[in-house]
Design an enzyme around this catalytic site. Structure first.
Site, PDB file in Angstrom:
ATOM      1  N   ASN A 196       3.015  -7.059  51.448  1.00  0.00           N
ATOM      2  CA  ASN A 196       2.289  -6.212  50.489  1.00  0.00           C
ATOM      3  C   ASN A 196       3.338  -5.432  49.703  1.00  0.00           C
ATOM      4  O   ASN A 196       3.897  -4.456  50.203  1.00  0.00           O
ATOM      5  CB  ASN A 196       1.351  -5.262  51.241  1.00  0.00           C
ATOM      6  CG  ASN A 196       0.741  -4.219  50.312  1.00  0.00           C
ATOM      7  OD1 ASN A 196       0.750  -4.383  49.094  1.00  0.00           O
ATOM      8  ND2 ASN A 196       0.208  -3.143  50.893  1.00  0.00           N
ATOM      9  N   LYS A 253       2.976  -3.675  47.074  1.00  0.00           N
ATOM     10  CA  LYS A 253       2.423  -2.439  46.492  1.00  0.00           C
ATOM     11  C   LYS A 253       2.795  -2.318  45.006  1.00  0.00           C
ATOM     12  O   LYS A 253       3.037  -3.342  44.352  1.00  0.00           O
ATOM     13  CB  LYS A 253       2.874  -1.219  47.289  1.00  0.00           C
ATOM     14  CG  LYS A 253       2.679  -1.413  48.789  1.00  0.00           C
ATOM     15  CD  LYS A 253       2.755  -0.137  49.567  1.00  0.00           C
ATOM     16  CE  LYS A 253       2.774  -0.445  51.056  1.00  0.00           C
ATOM     17  NZ  LYS A 253       2.434   0.690  51.883  1.00  0.00           N
ATOM     18  N   HIS A 258      -7.285  -1.793  51.712  1.00  0.00           N
ATOM     19  CA  HIS A 258      -6.051  -1.168  52.194  1.00  0.00           C
ATOM     20  C   HIS A 258      -6.257   0.350  52.279  1.00  0.00           C
ATOM     21  O   HIS A 258      -6.938   0.946  51.434  1.00  0.00           O
ATOM     22  CB  HIS A 258      -4.888  -1.500  51.249  1.00  0.00           C
ATOM     23  CG  HIS A 258      -3.560  -1.139  51.823  1.00  0.00           C
ATOM     24  ND1 HIS A 258      -3.083   0.153  51.798  1.00  0.00           N
ATOM     25  CD2 HIS A 258      -2.627  -1.873  52.473  1.00  0.00           C
ATOM     26  CE1 HIS A 258      -1.902   0.192  52.406  1.00  0.00           C
ATOM     27  NE2 HIS A 258      -1.599  -1.034  52.822  1.00  0.00           N
ATOM     28  N   GLU A 307      -4.248  -2.016  60.668  1.00  0.00           N
ATOM     29  CA  GLU A 307      -3.207  -1.162  60.105  1.00  0.00           C
ATOM     30  C   GLU A 307      -3.534   0.303  60.400  1.00  0.00           C
ATOM     31  O   GLU A 307      -4.212   0.965  59.579  1.00  0.00           O
ATOM     32  CB  GLU A 307      -3.132  -1.368  58.587  1.00  0.00           C
ATOM     33  CG  GLU A 307      -2.701  -2.759  58.178  1.00  0.00           C
ATOM     34  CD  GLU A 307      -1.870  -2.715  56.910  1.00  0.00           C
ATOM     35  OE1 GLU A 307      -0.763  -3.251  56.934  1.00  0.00           O
ATOM     36  OE2 GLU A 307      -2.302  -2.122  55.911  1.00  0.00           O
ATOM     37  N   GLY A 349       6.856  -2.141  53.085  1.00  0.00           N
ATOM     38  CA  GLY A 349       8.176  -1.800  52.554  1.00  0.00           C
ATOM     39  C   GLY A 349       9.213  -2.908  52.654  1.00  0.00           C
ATOM     40  O   GLY A 349       9.905  -3.223  51.666  1.00  0.00           O
TER      41      GLY A 349
END
Ligand code: PEP
Length: 256
Positions: free
Chosen positions: A9, A11, A94, A166, A234
């Site tokens: 992901n 982002k 999310h 998550e 990240g």
């Protein structure tokens, strides 16, 4: 899907040209690895992914989708548009979307139903906050999210659903859940799917963990029972670190 799944992901970070560079560095490091790999990118980078990931083992997807079919919804992107550009998956629900854009379970349910019409896999993100965990609410929160987000779906449609556990307190914080906490959550998810559907559905649904997974901690999670892989935030921005994480996960020596 294969048993091992890794989804990045990225982002709201890379531009289209940065994404092209990322792909050029990343793909040679992960091709031939026995793992289903995908990256979820901003909408503006989908066209680059379509070109640069053609004939590779890396799929691409979006990070969100409209709950609506089509029409006067300025600024929205629908499932048909995503399917047309080659998206195989999108994240839905999310925690950053729940937090900053007030997304709630019924809206997420509509997004999943739109995706189903276009054969797009929905990566349904669920998980509790620190406060909810401390209050002993983890099971209730996870089950409510599953019940409401999957409401009205038939068992055969679960083939197009991936559940990503998550915990909110582990996302982008450097604080991972422990193996035991992840295993408990995966069991809760599978028990709830069995209650809502069947044991077969519970066994077959793909369940991932996400929250501060890195090359130097992924080995702690490799042997978690009934976990199919990871959603990585990240680290998925760094081609080298992301490929290292995947190599460690699939048990290959890390190419430096
Ligand atoms: C995420 O945002 O889905 C995520 C797992 O982020 P990170 O890996 O950075 O914690």
């Amino acid at each position: 899907m294969l048993n091992k799944v890794i989804i990045g992901n990225q982002k709201m970070n890379l531009t289209a040209s940065q994404t092209r560079k990322f792909i050029n560095a990343f793909v040679p490091m992960v091709e031939h690895l026995n793992c289903d790999i995908a990256i979820c990118v901003p909408y503006t980078n989908l066209a680059v992914c379509k070109r640069a990931l053609k004939d590779t083992n890396v799929a691409f997807g979006a990070q969100n989708v409209s709950e609506f079919e089509k029409g006067a919804y300025t600024g929205e992107i629908n499932s048909e548009m995503l399917a047309d550009i080659g998206c195989k998956l999108t994240l839905v629900g999310h925690s950053e979307r729940r937090k900053y854009f007030s997304e709630h379970n019924s809206e997420i349910n509509s997004k999943i139903k739109q995706n189903l019409k276009y054969n797009i896999t929905s990566v349904l993100c669920i998980g509790e906050s620190k406060r909810e965990r401390t209050a002993g609410q983890t099971r209730n929160v996870i089950c409510k999210q599953l019940d409401e987000c999957l409401s009205g779906l038939y068992e055969n449609e679960l083939e197009n659903i991936v559940v990503a556990y998550e915990p909110i307190w582990a996302i982008g914080t450097g604080q991972t859940a422990t193996g035991k906490q992840i295993e408990e959550a995966v069991n809760i998810i599978r028990e709830e799917i069995a209650r809502l559907y069947t044991d077969k559905a519970s066994k077959n649904i793909v369940v991932l963990y996400g929250g501060s997974v890195k090359p130097d901690n992924v080995k702690n999670f490799i042997n978690i029972k009934n976990l199919n892989g990871f959603l990585v935030g990240g680290v998925s921005l760094d081609a080298k670190a992301f490929s290292e994480l995947i190599q460690i996960y699939v048990g290959k020596p890390v190419k430096k």
